[in-house]
Design a protein around this motif. Structure first.
Motif, PDB file in Angstrom:
ATOM      1  N   PHE A 126     -52.332 -15.953  39.324  1.00  7.11           N
ATOM      2  CA  PHE A 126     -50.945 -15.988  38.531  1.00  7.11           C
ATOM      3  C   PHE A 126     -50.197 -16.962  39.624  1.00  7.11           C
ATOM      4  O   PHE A 126     -50.425 -17.262  40.567  1.00  7.11           O
ATOM      5  CB  PHE A 126     -50.413 -14.491  38.681  1.00  7.11           C
ATOM      6  N   HIS A 164     -45.687 -18.078  40.292  1.00  4.57           N
ATOM      7  CA  HIS A 164     -44.303 -17.597  40.200  1.00  4.57           C
ATOM      8  C   HIS A 164     -43.504 -18.596  41.017  1.00  4.57           C
ATOM      9  O   HIS A 164     -43.798 -18.769  42.191  1.00  4.57           O
ATOM     10  CB  HIS A 164     -44.159 -16.314  40.429  1.00  4.57           C
ATOM     11  N   ILE A 205     -39.084 -19.337  42.074  1.00  6.44           N
ATOM     12  CA  ILE A 205     -37.753 -18.756  41.996  1.00  6.44           C
ATOM     13  C   ILE A 205     -36.593 -19.567  43.043  1.00  6.44           C
ATOM     14  O   ILE A 205     -37.031 -19.962  44.152  1.00  6.44           O
ATOM     15  CB  ILE A 205     -37.549 -17.193  42.364  1.00  6.44           C
ATOM     16  N   GLY A 257     -42.137 -20.099  46.018  1.00  7.73           N
ATOM     17  CA  GLY A 257     -42.984 -20.232  44.930  1.00  7.73           C
ATOM     18  C   GLY A 257     -44.553 -19.820  45.416  1.00  7.73           C
ATOM     19  O   GLY A 257     -44.654 -19.990  46.651  1.00  7.73           O
ATOM     20  N   LYS A 279     -52.453 -15.151  48.227  1.00  6.36           N
ATOM     21  CA  LYS A 279     -51.536 -16.042  47.511  1.00  6.36           C
ATOM     22  C   LYS A 279     -51.158 -17.086  48.536  1.00  6.36           C
ATOM     23  O   LYS A 279     -51.190 -16.941  49.661  1.00  6.36           O
ATOM     24  CB  LYS A 279     -50.124 -15.274  47.235  1.00  6.36           C
ATOM     25  N   THR A 321     -34.429 -14.923  33.585  1.00  5.67           N
ATOM     26  CA  THR A 321     -34.745 -16.418  34.144  1.00  5.67           C
ATOM     27  C   THR A 321     -33.662 -17.226  34.351  1.00  5.67           C
ATOM     28  O   THR A 321     -33.741 -18.379  35.088  1.00  5.67           O
ATOM     29  CB  THR A 321     -35.970 -17.106  33.408  1.00  5.67           C
ATOM     30  N   TRP A 358     -35.526 -18.411  37.605  1.00  2.22           N
ATOM     31  CA  TRP A 358     -37.092 -18.245  38.036  1.00  2.22           C
ATOM     32  C   TRP A 358     -38.018 -18.549  36.846  1.00  2.22           C
ATOM     33  O   TRP A 358     -37.508 -18.505  35.681  1.00  2.22           O
ATOM     34  CB  TRP A 358     -37.518 -16.876  38.663  1.00  2.22           C
TER      35      TRP A 358
END
Length: 253
Positions: free
Chosen positions: A48, A50, A52, A73, A81, A213, A252
């Motif tokens: 995944f 992400h 922000i 991010g 991660k 978002t 985000w």
């Protein structure tokens, strides 16, 4: 006539009852891995991503405006991660407080990750590089918390604490107090950084989430320097404490 119909109906029922009992579901083979008693796979190895920006804002004190960004991010699994964190301030054509971090993160508890990697100070002042290590996650009472320690290539030590909290006034209107503190073990005059408790950046922002978002906000922040850092700021003709109004967007994706 009726006496003939009853035996015929009994014979037809005897032949059709087994066919009716054999439903289509009985002929369907179970999906591999889904047999009764089989251990179900845990879906925790997906990749995944992400990103922000908690702060994309202008800061105004009545005489001049600064532009400030603070974002991060990551990409990876639930447990591992790779992170990128970036922050800085653009004021009067000069870039200040530019910090970029490149980190590996490993989940160590349900709510906290351990992080380690590199930090590079990239702005209008001399570049400094640091090894970074710390924790990030959700503290009790739902405080977002980051605590990071740094070791420079010259043997200097530094520490940084960041914390924020979302107070829901409604489902869309959110008040967020925020604070960032920095400490250093040794002075670095070229970067106007003194030893000890160096500076604080704290504020109160009220945002409205048109969606998760996209959330514009208004607020007020205080930037202050202390001790030897404040002395360096005075010598450079800079303010040692400043209250500013802010307006910006939290986004985000």
């Amino acid at each position: 006539m009726s006496t003939r119909i009853i035996p015929i109906a009994a014979v037809l029922f005897a032949f059709t009852a087994p066919a009716v009992a054999e439903t289509p579901a009985a002929n369907v083979e179970p999906t591999p891995g889904m047999e009764p008693g089989a251990i179900q796979p845990v879906m925790d190895q997906g990749i995944f991503a992400h990103a922000i920006f908690n702060q994309l804002e202008g800061r105004w004190n009545g005489s001049n405006t600064e532009f400030r960004w603070d974002g991060q991010g990551w990409i990876g699994t639930d447990y591992d991660k790779l992170w990128i964190k970036s922050e800085g301030t653009l004021s009067k054509g000069a870039l200040d407080d530019g910090q970029q971090q490149f980190l590996y993160s490993r989940a160590v508890t349900t709510y906290f990750d351990f992080q380690g990697g590199l930090r590079s100070d990239l702005d209008s002042r001399p570049t400094r590089n640091w090894a970074a290590f710390g924790i990030q996650g959700l503290a009790p009472y739902f405080f977002d918390l980051e605590v990071t320690g740094f070791v420079s290539s010259e043997g200097h030590l530094a520490g940084k604490l960041e914390a924020s909290y979302d107070l829901l006034l409604t489902q869309r209107l959110i008040l967020q107090p925020q604070i960032e503190l920095n400490v250093y073990s040794k002075s670095d005059p070229a970067r106007l950084v003194g030893s000890g408790f160096s500076d604080i950046d704290t504020g109160l922002r009220l945002r409205y989430e048109f969606s998760r978002t996209f959330a514009p906000y208004l607020g007020v922040v205080y930037q202050g320097t202390f001790g030897q850092t404040a002395n360096f700021a005075r010598q450079a003709g800079e303010s040692t404490g400043d209250v500013r109004f802010v307006f910006g967007i939290r986004t985000w994706f």
